[in-house]
Design a protein around this motif. Sequence first.
Motif, short mmCIF file in Angstrom:
data_model
loop_
_atom_site.label_atom_id
_atom_site.label_comp_id
_atom_site.label_asym_id
_atom_site.label_seq_id
_atom_site.Cartn_x
_atom_site.Cartn_y
_atom_site.Cartn_z
N UNK A 193 -23.52 18.60 -38.69
CA UNK A 193 -24.91 18.98 -38.40
C UNK A 193 -25.84 18.12 -39.26
N UNK A 194 -27.11 18.09 -38.91
CA UNK A 194 -28.10 17.42 -39.76
C UNK A 194 -28.89 18.48 -40.52
N UNK A 195 -29.77 18.02 -41.39
CA UNK A 195 -30.59 18.95 -42.16
C UNK A 195 -32.03 18.46 -42.11
N UNK A 196 -32.63 18.51 -40.89
CA UNK A 196 -33.96 17.94 -40.76
C UNK A 196 -34.95 18.64 -41.67
N UNK A 197 -35.86 17.89 -42.23
CA UNK A 197 -36.78 18.46 -43.21
C UNK A 197 -38.14 17.79 -43.08
N UNK A 198 -39.22 18.60 -43.04
CA UNK A 198 -40.55 18.01 -42.85
C UNK A 198 -40.91 17.02 -43.97
N UNK A 228 -32.85 11.14 -40.41
CA UNK A 228 -32.39 12.33 -41.12
C UNK A 228 -30.93 12.43 -40.75
N UNK A 229 -30.09 12.16 -41.71
CA UNK A 229 -28.70 11.83 -41.41
C UNK A 229 -27.83 13.02 -41.01
N UNK A 230 -26.68 12.65 -40.44
CA UNK A 230 -25.68 13.64 -40.06
C UNK A 230 -24.86 14.01 -41.30
N UNK A 231 -24.54 15.29 -41.43
CA UNK A 231 -23.72 15.75 -42.56
C UNK A 231 -22.43 16.39 -42.07
N UNK A 232 -21.41 16.31 -42.91
CA UNK A 232 -20.16 17.04 -42.64
C UNK A 232 -20.35 18.47 -43.16
N UNK A 233 -21.21 19.18 -42.47
CA UNK A 233 -21.51 20.57 -42.82
C UNK A 233 -21.60 21.35 -41.51
N UNK A 234 -21.04 22.54 -41.50
CA UNK A 234 -21.23 23.41 -40.34
C UNK A 234 -21.34 24.83 -40.86
N UNK A 235 -22.25 25.57 -40.33
CA UNK A 235 -22.51 26.96 -40.77
C UNK A 235 -22.70 27.06 -42.28
N UNK A 236 -23.30 26.04 -42.88
CA UNK A 236 -23.57 26.08 -44.32
C UNK A 236 -22.34 25.79 -45.17
N UNK A 237 -21.23 25.40 -44.57
CA UNK A 237 -20.00 25.15 -45.34
C UNK A 237 -19.63 23.68 -45.27
N UNK A 238 -19.22 23.14 -46.43
CA UNK A 238 -18.71 21.77 -46.53
C UNK A 238 -17.50 21.60 -45.62
N UNK A 359 -27.80 26.74 -52.10
CA UNK A 359 -26.52 26.05 -52.26
C UNK A 359 -25.85 25.67 -50.96
N UNK A 360 -26.26 26.29 -49.86
CA UNK A 360 -25.63 25.92 -48.59
C UNK A 360 -26.38 24.82 -47.87
N UNK A 361 -27.49 24.38 -48.49
CA UNK A 361 -28.22 23.25 -47.92
C UNK A 361 -27.41 21.97 -48.11
N UNK A 362 -27.86 20.90 -47.51
CA UNK A 362 -27.06 19.70 -47.46
C UNK A 362 -26.77 19.07 -48.80
N UNK A 363 -27.72 19.07 -49.70
CA UNK A 363 -27.45 18.47 -50.99
C UNK A 363 -28.51 18.95 -51.96
N UNK A 364 -28.35 18.53 -53.20
CA UNK A 364 -29.31 18.93 -54.22
C UNK A 364 -30.72 18.49 -53.84
N UNK A 365 -30.81 17.30 -53.27
CA UNK A 365 -32.12 16.74 -52.93
C UNK A 365 -32.30 16.65 -51.42
N UNK A 366 -33.56 16.72 -51.01
CA UNK A 366 -33.86 16.33 -49.64
C UNK A 366 -33.64 14.84 -49.54
N UNK A 367 -32.97 14.41 -48.49
CA UNK A 367 -32.68 12.99 -48.43
C UNK A 367 -32.75 12.48 -47.00
N UNK A 368 -32.84 11.20 -46.87
CA UNK A 368 -32.74 10.54 -45.57
C UNK A 368 -32.20 9.13 -45.84
N UNK A 369 -31.63 8.53 -44.81
CA UNK A 369 -31.02 7.22 -45.06
C UNK A 369 -31.50 6.18 -44.05
N UNK A 370 -31.37 4.95 -44.45
CA UNK A 370 -31.65 3.85 -43.55
C UNK A 370 -30.47 2.91 -43.51
#
Length: 662
Positions: A193-198, A228-238, A359-370
């Motif tokens: 899943x992704x973690x889109x963030x304004x 806003x990148x794809x994460x190896x996360x589903x339902x808040x779990x790594x 803690x179930x969010x994607x990471x400590x920081x809001x991030x995005x990648x290029x």
Amino acid sequence: MDVEASLASTVKVQEAFRTLALLQLTYTLFPKSAEVSDGDCFDYVIVGGGGAGCVLANRLSEQPGVSVLLVEAGGDPPIESQWPALQTYTLRSYLDWNYTTTPDPVSQRCHKQHSGNLVAGRVLGGSTALSSLYYVRGNPRDYDTWADLLDDRNWSWDAVYPYFKKGEDLKDCEVLSSSCAKYYGTSGYLGLTRDPNPKSRRYLNAFKELNYSTPLDINGCSFSGYVQQMFMIADGVQQNTAYAYLSPVKDRANLHVLKHATVYEILFDSSDRAIGVKLTKDNKNMSVRARKEVILSAGTFNSPQLLMLSGIGPKEHLQELGIRVRSDLPVGFNYQNHVSVFVPFKMDYSRAPLVPTDPRRSSLFTSFIGSVPANGSADRIEYENVNYIVQHDSQDLLQFCAFYHGYENRICQTLFDESRGRDVLLSCAVMLYPESRGRVMLRSADIADPPLIDAGILRDERDLERYVGYIENTLRLLNTTLLRSVKAEVVDLKLQMCEGLELWSKPYIRCYVRCMVATLHHYLGTCAMGSVVDSELRVHGVRGLRVVDASVMPSNVGGPTTAAVVMLAEKAADIIKYGHHKNINNNQCEPEQYTHHEKDIEHKNFQFQETQKEHENVQYQEIQKEVTHASSSSQNPLEKTKKGSNMQILKIPMKNTKKGRT
Ligand SMILES: Cc1cc2nc3c(=O)[nH]c(=O)nc-3n(C[C@H](O)[C@H](O)[C@H](O)COP(=O)(O)OP(=O)(O)OC[C@H]3O[C@@H](n4cnc5c(N)ncnc54)[C@H](O)[C@@H]3O)c2cc1C
């Protein structure tokens, strides 16, 4: 807040987690540890239950009559490696092999002891259980390069693409409802899943102003641009591979997982056929036998270490240590990794209260990648730009600098003090295809001694020159409307080594890069296909032995490495099962015929923008219904056992065994 206090509090939290782990709160999620006796025999013995090992163990044990033993040095992933934003606490802990580079004469001059921390997971799931969870497949050219190097089209993009899809279970509603969906698998094990963030949206616009594309996704419908990148996360779990691939089959009778057991040698018969391994468990040594094959999946440092300890490696090096040479191969050479240099921008002054991270969010920081394309070529990626948005005056900034990367305390304190009151954008330029190579060697003939790792960072002068371009490019961000509107500045870290040089001049940037360059954790190449193993991953010069992990990747990929490792293990499982490369193009994955011609990609980007809106309304609602239904019916053993107690917050949904998976 000062650096010392921040480091001390991080260690305290780690200690608390270690104590919590004694309660074995995640115990029910994973297979029980197998009862194994000296001399026991299995069809396959897999060494290392990490990124690749868990995938293989699952796929090989799909064959009912086949017994599989997975031997792992660590235990079950604890809570902190199940919840995404707790990643920091897993690093340099008991879950980590805690390796470091040898002191670096050329680079890493701003790091404590001039060496870098090489984090590698010692836990079921391996390094994927300590991962930042970014899911990036890399570029089609990466795999075509493998095929060219090996002179074997079985590793070309067209041949590996179905295996990426086979592993994936895309769960991101927005991508699922777009035309990018068809480039993903939806019935594999690895939830995405992704973690889109304004917050990141406004930065994406800044990069758009610099003429970069901002597509929805870069894993298929596009391969470059800022997202806003794809994460190896589903339902808040790594989705570490232990959770993704072992949990759903934890009760499979022919799959045996031996935890807290360290393999120290491969056993051979008189005809140089691998017939088993020697291991230590609970301070006792024992042997287990393999009827069909031994498979090393111990990672980029430990697979070469085990080969060399077993007599497979460079003759001179082995002879120096008194090890009998069984096969003279360039094991440990060709070490490659991604490296990173960050540029800190101080942004808006802010008085907003600090918001604690979920803690179930994607990471400590809001991030995005290029994935930053080279000039004039949309499908040739030059480097990756990982961006973290850090709240003003947050301790997390110190943690990132002093703990995660291990820079000198003085530098991290300057970063914190100089950006007081302001949000910070840490813009990291990641070199994806360094020319420099390192080497992994044995320190001694004893498994207890960690391998010697010379990371070779910036050893090839071309890397330094390319970095100058990346940093100059990153600084262009200052000219955007967004950064001008908040009077953004680059934080001067007051690097002693670069004193007297004009800030951000070429000589200064060269000095800055040498000082600040940091190793990432995408190690590969030390048992490379072509030189150490053949293109079916069999070790040259012996029989019955394969290596399946990141160490066999012959050259780098344009993104962090888990996606490639999972693909590789999925493909290896078929090679082993069927005795040869298998073309699964017409099988369950039904991949699109893909060509990565530039025009084709541009066309797909255009199509995506046009069709996205049409799809969105109808499909989103349908998917939303499904998601709501699925989450209301999901089973959660921890939730059940802990109901009513104050442990209720520890909710980790049990991975459902999907139809058609087992
Ligand atoms: C901190 C960190 C962050 C990362 N972030 C990302 C990311 O965001 N995205 C991404 O795609 N990739 C990321 N990666 C990279 C990714 O995790 C690795 O590429 C991947 O896990 C490599 O898989 P592997 O099977 O080669 O090795 P590993 O996953 O390291 O597995 C090796 C396993 O073998 C076991 N083992 C080793 N020696 C022995 C022995 N002698 N006996 C028994 N068992 C043994 C280890 O304990 C381990 O479990 C990250 C890695 C790290 C460390």
